[in-house]
Design an enzyme around this catalytic site. Structure first.
Site, PDB file in Angstrom:
ATOM      1  N   ARG A   1      35.484  16.572  -7.923  1.00 17.61           N
ATOM      2  CA  ARG A   1      35.662  16.014  -6.578  1.00 17.61           C
ATOM      3  C   ARG A   1      36.399  14.686  -6.707  1.00 17.61           C
ATOM      4  O   ARG A   1      36.087  13.897  -7.596  1.00 17.61           O
ATOM      5  CB  ARG A   1      34.284  15.749  -5.948  1.00 17.61           C
ATOM      6  CG  ARG A   1      33.796  16.854  -5.039  1.00 17.61           C
ATOM      7  CD  ARG A   1      32.347  16.680  -4.657  1.00 17.61           C
ATOM      8  NE  ARG A   1      32.023  15.424  -3.988  1.00 17.61           N
ATOM      9  CZ  ARG A   1      30.833  15.172  -3.429  1.00 17.61           C
ATOM     10  NH1 ARG A   1      29.883  16.090  -3.469  1.00 17.61           N
ATOM     11  NH2 ARG A   1      30.579  14.031  -2.851  1.00 17.61           N
TER      12      ARG A   1
ATOM     13  N   ARG B   1      22.926   6.976   6.549  1.00 17.21           N
ATOM     14  CA  ARG B   1      23.371   6.130   5.439  1.00 17.21           C
ATOM     15  C   ARG B   1      23.597   4.693   5.884  1.00 17.21           C
ATOM     16  O   ARG B   1      24.029   3.869   5.075  1.00 17.21           O
ATOM     17  CB  ARG B   1      24.660   6.683   4.852  1.00 17.21           C
ATOM     18  CG  ARG B   1      24.417   7.751   3.789  1.00 17.21           C
ATOM     19  CD  ARG B   1      25.718   8.486   3.528  1.00 17.21           C
ATOM     20  NE  ARG B   1      25.918   8.843   2.162  1.00 17.21           N
ATOM     21  CZ  ARG B   1      26.063  10.100   1.741  1.00 17.21           C
ATOM     22  NH1 ARG B   1      25.944  11.104   2.578  1.00 17.21           N
ATOM     23  NH2 ARG B   1      26.311  10.346   0.485  1.00 17.21           N
TER      24      ARG B   1
ATOM     25  N   LYS C   1      19.975  15.062  -4.026  1.00 18.14           N
ATOM     26  CA  LYS C   1      19.632  15.441  -2.647  1.00 18.14           C
ATOM     27  C   LYS C   1      20.165  16.829  -2.299  1.00 18.14           C
ATOM     28  O   LYS C   1      19.472  17.624  -1.688  1.00 18.14           O
ATOM     29  CB  LYS C   1      20.193  14.420  -1.635  1.00 18.14           C
ATOM     30  CG  LYS C   1      19.633  13.027  -1.770  1.00 18.14           C
ATOM     31  CD  LYS C   1      20.047  12.136  -0.602  1.00 18.14           C
ATOM     32  CE  LYS C   1      21.546  11.919  -0.495  1.00 18.14           C
ATOM     33  NZ  LYS C   1      22.128  11.166  -1.621  1.00 18.14           N
TER      34      LYS C   1
ATOM     35  N   ARG D   1      30.024  15.769 -12.944  1.00 19.90           N
ATOM     36  CA  ARG D   1      29.901  16.891 -12.001  1.00 19.90           C
ATOM     37  C   ARG D   1      31.240  17.614 -11.834  1.00 19.90           C
ATOM     38  O   ARG D   1      32.286  16.994 -11.736  1.00 19.90           O
ATOM     39  CB  ARG D   1      29.444  16.370 -10.635  1.00 19.90           C
ATOM     40  CG  ARG D   1      29.404  17.452  -9.564  1.00 19.90           C
ATOM     41  CD  ARG D   1      28.542  17.076  -8.414  1.00 19.90           C
ATOM     42  NE  ARG D   1      29.065  15.941  -7.674  1.00 19.90           N
ATOM     43  CZ  ARG D   1      28.425  15.389  -6.630  1.00 19.90           C
ATOM     44  NH1 ARG D   1      27.256  15.860  -6.247  1.00 19.90           N
ATOM     45  NH2 ARG D   1      28.939  14.361  -5.985  1.00 19.90           N
TER      46      ARG D   1
ATOM     47  N   ARG E   1      31.223   4.127  -4.218  1.00 16.51           N
ATOM     48  CA  ARG E   1      30.122   4.805  -3.516  1.00 16.51           C
ATOM     49  C   ARG E   1      28.788   4.127  -3.801  1.00 16.51           C
ATOM     50  O   ARG E   1      27.956   3.983  -2.910  1.00 16.51           O
ATOM     51  CB  ARG E   1      30.070   6.287  -3.922  1.00 16.51           C
ATOM     52  CG  ARG E   1      31.195   7.084  -3.275  1.00 16.51           C
ATOM     53  CD  ARG E   1      31.426   8.393  -3.988  1.00 16.51           C
ATOM     54  NE  ARG E   1      30.377   9.360  -3.745  1.00 16.51           N
ATOM     55  CZ  ARG E   1      30.146  10.407  -4.535  1.00 16.51           C
ATOM     56  NH1 ARG E   1      30.872  10.592  -5.628  1.00 16.51           N
ATOM     57  NH2 ARG E   1      29.202  11.255  -4.238  1.00 16.51           N
TER      58      ARG E   1
HETATM   59  P1  AMP Z   1      28.025  13.543  -0.129  1.00 15.19           P
HETATM   60  O1  AMP Z   1      28.525  14.911  -0.389  1.00 15.19           O
HETATM   61  O2  AMP Z   1      26.712  13.506   0.584  1.00 15.19           O
HETATM   62  O3  AMP Z   1      28.025  12.671  -1.365  1.00 15.19           O
HETATM   63  O4  AMP Z   1      29.064  12.853   0.892  1.00 15.19           O
HETATM   64  C1  AMP Z   1      30.425  12.723   0.543  1.00 15.19           C
HETATM   65  C2  AMP Z   1      31.098  11.658   1.399  1.00 15.19           C
HETATM   66  O5  AMP Z   1      31.019  12.031   2.779  1.00 15.19           O
HETATM   67  C3  AMP Z   1      30.486  10.270   1.356  1.00 15.19           C
HETATM   68  O6  AMP Z   1      30.918   9.531   0.230  1.00 15.19           O
HETATM   69  C4  AMP Z   1      31.025   9.691   2.663  1.00 15.19           C
HETATM   70  O7  AMP Z   1      32.391   9.353   2.568  1.00 15.19           O
HETATM   71  C5  AMP Z   1      30.904  10.868   3.604  1.00 15.19           C
HETATM   72  N1  AMP Z   1      29.583  10.897   4.275  1.00 15.19           N
HETATM   73  C6  AMP Z   1      28.620  11.848   4.165  1.00 15.19           C
HETATM   74  N2  AMP Z   1      27.553  11.544   4.929  1.00 15.19           N
HETATM   75  C7  AMP Z   1      27.844  10.366   5.530  1.00 15.19           C
HETATM   76  C8  AMP Z   1      27.152   9.509   6.426  1.00 15.19           C
HETATM   77  N3  AMP Z   1      25.910   9.795   6.863  1.00 15.19           N
HETATM   78  N4  AMP Z   1      27.766   8.366   6.824  1.00 15.19           N
HETATM   79  C9  AMP Z   1      28.993   8.068   6.409  1.00 15.19           C
HETATM   80  N5  AMP Z   1      29.712   8.801   5.562  1.00 15.19           N
HETATM   81  C10 AMP Z   1      29.146   9.956   5.120  1.00 15.19           C
END
Ligand code: AMP
Length: 207
Positions: free
Chosen positions: A150, A87, A16, A121, A161
């Site tokens: 990360r 989400r 994404k 990654r 996750r």
């Molecule tokens: P990402 O970089 O999109 O994988 O997001 C990293 C982390 O941010 C996720 O594992 C969540 O802990 C938090 N996060 C990002 N977007 C959301 C969302 N829409 N709802 C809840 N937590 C989020």
């Protein structure tokens, strides 16, 4: 700046972020990434603690925090690609109350491939650019040297996750499947191939 509103959906590791950056550039729209916004505000105090507490554990940040973050980010925006939200079903309902969508792009990827992508990654802390230990390492030795993983890409967090995705985010996909703007794209393909499919869909929407 165009007024196209694009929602990429899919599990963590589906691509994404990578595809959203390309969409934003090609269609001249804003890239709103909730993950990036939260990483920049990990220690922000909220009624539910800090975002970092949830993120480092691989868990979702609570809905009230997310709604406030997204509402603020989308206010006054014309076109955008919204990467990482919704989400949960509650977030999806919230999004519907604040905006319409022109394209909902669901990237499907097999579980083993997701694990391979996430666990390999690496991130350049200076530029935020993502790499991968197997198929995309930087040429510059200085950049290679400073790459980090990360915290939430470590194996047990990846597991958490994917579980969070299966229980809380899968229903969001079901929720959108009947939407007229919903399309499914094979995210197992190479980034360039996925991009070609997305671009073909968005060119159609724009006409
Ligand atoms: P990402 O970089 O999109 O994988 O997001 C990293 C982390 O941010 C996720 O594992 C969540 O802990 C938090 N996060 C990002 N977007 C959301 C969302 N829409 N709802 C809840 N937590 C989020």
């Amino acid at each position: 700046m165009s007024s196209l509103r694009v929602l990429p959906l899919g599990p963590p590791g589906a691509g994404k972020g990578t595809q959203s950056r390309r969409i934003a550039e090609a269609y001249d729209i804003n890239h709103i990434s909730t993950g990036d916004m939260l990483r920049a505000n990990k220690d922000m105090e909220t009624d539910h603690g800090t975002p970092g507490e949830y993120m480092d554990a691989g868990e979702l940040v609570p809905d009230p925090v997310m709604k406030a973050v997204v509402e603020e980010a989308l206010s006054d925006l014309d076109g955008y690609v919204l990467d990482g939200y919704p989400r949960t079903l509650e977030q999806a309902e919230h999004l519907e109350s604040v905006t319409d969508l022109d394209a909902i792009i669901y990237l499907t990827v097999d579980r083993e491939e997701l694990i391979r992508r996430l666990s390999g990654r690496r991130v350049d802390p200076e530029t935020g650019q993502n790499y991968h230990v197997e198929f995309d390492m930087p040429d510059d030795p200085a950049v290679r040297e400073r790459l980090v993983q990360r915290t939430d890409d470590e194996p047990d967090r990846v597991e958490t996750r994917l579980e969070e995705y299966a229980t809380k985010t899968r229903p969001v996909i079901e929720h959108y499947t009947d939407h007229e703007a919903f399309v499914e794209i094979d995210g197992n393909q190479s980034p360039d191939e996925v991009w070609e499919d997305i671009d073909a869909v968005l060119r159609d929407v724009g006409e």
